[in-house]
Write a protein that holds these residues in place. Structure first.
Motif, PDB file in Angstrom:
ATOM      1  N   ASN A   1      -4.196  -1.689 -22.329  1.00 56.83           N
ATOM      2  CA  ASN A   1      -4.473  -2.461 -20.862  1.00 56.83           C
ATOM      3  C   ASN A   1      -4.803  -1.550 -19.861  1.00 56.83           C
ATOM      4  O   ASN A   1      -4.206  -0.605 -19.717  1.00 56.83           O
ATOM      5  N   HIS A   2      -5.699  -1.895 -18.751  1.00 54.39           N
ATOM      6  CA  HIS A   2      -6.121  -1.080 -17.785  1.00 54.39           C
ATOM      7  C   HIS A   2      -6.468  -1.884 -16.622  1.00 54.39           C
ATOM      8  O   HIS A   2      -6.962  -2.924 -16.740  1.00 54.39           O
ATOM      9  N   LEU A   3      -6.653  -1.047 -15.557  1.00 49.67           N
ATOM     10  CA  LEU A   3      -6.928  -1.513 -14.199  1.00 49.67           C
ATOM     11  C   LEU A   3      -8.382  -0.929 -14.104  1.00 49.67           C
ATOM     12  O   LEU A   3      -8.750   0.427 -14.579  1.00 49.67           O
ATOM     13  N   MET A   4      -9.459  -1.692 -13.640  1.00 48.32           N
ATOM     14  CA  MET A   4     -10.796  -1.083 -13.403  1.00 48.32           C
ATOM     15  C   MET A   4     -11.117  -1.197 -11.891  1.00 48.32           C
ATOM     16  O   MET A   4     -11.137  -2.429 -11.287  1.00 48.32           O
ATOM     17  N   PHE A   5     -11.233  -0.206 -11.353  1.00 47.11           N
ATOM     18  CA  PHE A   5     -11.640  -0.175  -9.845  1.00 47.11           C
ATOM     19  C   PHE A   5     -13.108   0.015  -9.852  1.00 47.11           C
ATOM     20  O   PHE A   5     -13.986   0.920 -10.254  1.00 47.11           O
ATOM     21  N   GLU A   6     -13.527  -1.272  -9.351  1.00 49.73           N
ATOM     22  CA  GLU A   6     -14.958  -1.337  -9.407  1.00 49.73           C
ATOM     23  C   GLU A   6     -15.751  -1.346  -8.019  1.00 49.73           C
ATOM     24  O   GLU A   6     -15.104  -1.570  -7.023  1.00 49.73           O
ATOM     25  N   LYS A   7     -17.089  -0.887  -7.810  1.00 51.17           N
ATOM     26  CA  LYS A   7     -17.774  -0.812  -6.605  1.00 51.17           C
ATOM     27  C   LYS A   7     -16.925   0.175  -5.632  1.00 51.17           C
ATOM     28  O   LYS A   7     -16.522  -0.085  -4.453  1.00 51.17           O
ATOM     29  N   LEU A   8     -16.864   1.504  -6.012  1.00 47.66           N
ATOM     30  CA  LEU A   8     -15.987   2.279  -5.309  1.00 47.66           C
ATOM     31  C   LEU A   8     -16.471   2.475  -4.019  1.00 47.66           C
ATOM     32  O   LEU A   8     -17.834   2.795  -3.677  1.00 47.66           O
ATOM     33  N   LYS A   9     -16.015   2.696  -2.851  1.00 43.03           N
ATOM     34  CA  LYS A   9     -16.193   2.722  -1.580  1.00 43.03           C
ATOM     35  C   LYS A   9     -16.268   4.307  -1.276  1.00 43.03           C
ATOM     36  O   LYS A   9     -16.917   4.839  -0.383  1.00 43.03           O
ATOM     37  N   SER A  10     -15.252   5.110  -1.861  1.00 45.55           N
ATOM     38  CA  SER A  10     -15.516   6.658  -2.076  1.00 45.55           C
ATOM     39  C   SER A  10     -14.896   6.860  -3.284  1.00 45.55           C
ATOM     40  O   SER A  10     -13.903   6.046  -3.973  1.00 45.55           O
ATOM     41  N   LYS A  11     -15.260   8.212  -3.864  1.00 47.13           N
ATOM     42  CA  LYS A  11     -14.875   8.391  -5.128  1.00 47.13           C
ATOM     43  C   LYS A  11     -13.424   9.043  -4.963  1.00 47.13           C
ATOM     44  O   LYS A  11     -13.438  10.183  -4.311  1.00 47.13           O
ATOM     45  N   PRO A  12     -12.451   8.812  -5.638  1.00 47.25           N
ATOM     46  CA  PRO A  12     -11.229   9.288  -5.866  1.00 47.25           C
ATOM     47  C   PRO A  12     -11.192  10.637  -6.448  1.00 47.25           C
ATOM     48  O   PRO A  12     -11.742  10.944  -7.239  1.00 47.25           O
ATOM     49  N   VAL A  13     -10.587  11.814  -5.652  1.00 49.05           N
ATOM     50  CA  VAL A  13     -10.375  13.201  -5.904  1.00 49.05           C
ATOM     51  C   VAL A  13      -9.088  13.484  -6.504  1.00 49.05           C
ATOM     52  O   VAL A  13      -8.218  13.172  -6.057  1.00 49.05           O
ATOM     53  N   ARG A  14      -9.085  14.238  -7.580  1.00 49.42           N
ATOM     54  CA  ARG A  14      -7.939  15.066  -8.076  1.00 49.42           C
ATOM     55  C   ARG A  14      -6.856  15.516  -6.611  1.00 49.42           C
ATOM     56  O   ARG A  14      -7.408  16.172  -5.838  1.00 49.42           O
ATOM     57  N   GLY A  15      -5.580  15.156  -6.748  1.00 50.61           N
ATOM     58  CA  GLY A  15      -4.800  15.578  -5.667  1.00 50.61           C
ATOM     59  C   GLY A  15      -4.664  14.612  -4.572  1.00 50.61           C
ATOM     60  O   GLY A  15      -3.739  14.355  -3.785  1.00 50.61           O
ATOM     61  N   GLU A  16      -5.419  13.403  -4.685  1.00 49.07           N
ATOM     62  CA  GLU A  16      -5.313  12.494  -3.480  1.00 49.07           C
ATOM     63  C   GLU A  16      -4.422  11.321  -4.076  1.00 49.07           C
ATOM     64  O   GLU A  16      -4.018  11.168  -5.449  1.00 49.07           O
ATOM     65  N   LYS A  17      -4.054  10.440  -3.423  1.00 47.69           N
ATOM     66  CA  LYS A  17      -3.560   9.074  -3.786  1.00 47.69           C
ATOM     67  C   LYS A  17      -4.202   8.017  -3.169  1.00 47.69           C
ATOM     68  O   LYS A  17      -4.751   7.845  -2.213  1.00 47.69           O
ATOM     69  N   VAL A  18      -4.423   6.967  -4.152  1.00 42.62           N
ATOM     70  CA  VAL A  18      -4.835   5.864  -3.866  1.00 42.62           C
ATOM     71  C   VAL A  18      -3.857   4.628  -3.541  1.00 42.62           C
ATOM     72  O   VAL A  18      -2.999   4.244  -4.481  1.00 42.62           O
ATOM     73  N   ALA A  19      -3.878   4.152  -2.453  1.00 40.17           N
ATOM     74  CA  ALA A  19      -3.089   2.893  -2.165  1.00 40.17           C
ATOM     75  C   ALA A  19      -3.728   1.658  -2.692  1.00 40.17           C
ATOM     76  O   ALA A  19      -4.389   1.299  -2.763  1.00 40.17           O
ATOM     77  N   VAL A  20      -2.811   0.841  -3.568  1.00 39.86           N
ATOM     78  CA  VAL A  20      -2.903  -0.218  -4.391  1.00 39.86           C
ATOM     79  C   VAL A  20      -1.916  -1.342  -4.167  1.00 39.86           C
ATOM     80  O   VAL A  20      -0.790  -1.109  -3.942  1.00 39.86           O
ATOM     81  N   GLU A  21      -2.257  -2.747  -4.020  1.00 37.07           N
ATOM     82  CA  GLU A  21      -1.346  -3.563  -3.717  1.00 37.07           C
ATOM     83  C   GLU A  21      -1.619  -4.378  -5.197  1.00 37.07           C
ATOM     84  O   GLU A  21      -2.505  -4.990  -5.676  1.00 37.07           O
ATOM     85  N   LEU A  22      -0.152  -4.536  -5.799  1.00 38.65           N
ATOM     86  CA  LEU A  22      -0.110  -5.468  -6.994  1.00 38.65           C
ATOM     87  C   LEU A  22       0.191  -6.776  -6.404  1.00 38.65           C
ATOM     88  O   LEU A  22       1.417  -7.010  -5.800  1.00 38.65           O
ATOM     89  N   HIS A  23      -0.195  -7.649  -6.916  1.00 40.73           N
ATOM     90  CA  HIS A  23      -0.016  -9.186  -6.445  1.00 40.73           C
ATOM     91  C   HIS A  23       0.558 -10.082  -7.677  1.00 40.73           C
ATOM     92  O   HIS A  23       0.167 -10.055  -8.685  1.00 40.73           O
TER      93      HIS A  23
END
Length: 156
Positions: free
Chosen positions: A110-132
């Motif tokens: 099982n996995h999440l797919m982030f589609e239509k990226l607005k900016s490409k995540p780069v190693r060292g960054e953190k991505v804010a996500v909301e789980l509903h």
């Protein structure tokens, strides 16, 4: 002891005994709801400019199941849930988080797919996500971006 006092004492004893006999998981105390937390979350730095995968474990220490119904993130146009059965991957609208159990998103599963990226995540960054969730509402998570070849020690 007066008859009124005796009746009150008897009522208190009955209430205590009855309360002690109530079965667990019937909506009383923390066992009657989900208690969710997130562990081992990461996003491998994507090779694509338009898509990325996400992995994490949702732990439920509560006595009631819940359901992950959607995921949102400002970094993507949409985030979809994918279930892997055998060698086949399919998008699903929700996934169950069992009582006293966990829902695991891992490479090859099982996995999440982030589609239509607005900016490409780069190693060292953190991505804010909301789980509903169906019952527990929204849980906010900061997911670290790891190298594209990252292999977690937990096996996820």
């Amino acid at each position: 002891m007066s008859p009124v006092t005796r009746a009150r004492h008897l009522a208190v004893r009955i209430a205590l005994v009855t309360g002690a006999l109530l079965p667990a998981g019937c909506g009383w105390g923390s066992d009657g709801k989900a208690e969710l937390s997130v562990e081992s979350a990461y996003i491998p730095q994507p090779v694509s400019d338009t898509m990325a995968a996400g992995f994490l474990t949702i732990v439920n220490k509560g006595g009631a199941k819940d359901e992950l119904t959607s995921v949102t993130s400002a970094v993507a146009g949409s985030v979809t849930l994918h279930e892997t059965v055998g060698s086949s991957m399919e998008e699903v609208t929700s996934l169950e988080v069992p009582a006293h159990g966990q829902l695991v998103f891992k490479s090859g599963g099982n996995h999440l797919m982030f589609e239509k990226l607005k900016s490409k995540p780069v190693r060292g960054e953190k991505v804010a996500v909301e789980l509903h969730f169906a019952e527990s509402g929204t849980v906010e998570v900061e997911i670290p971006v790891e190298s594209a070849t990252y292999n977690p020690k937990t096996g996820h």
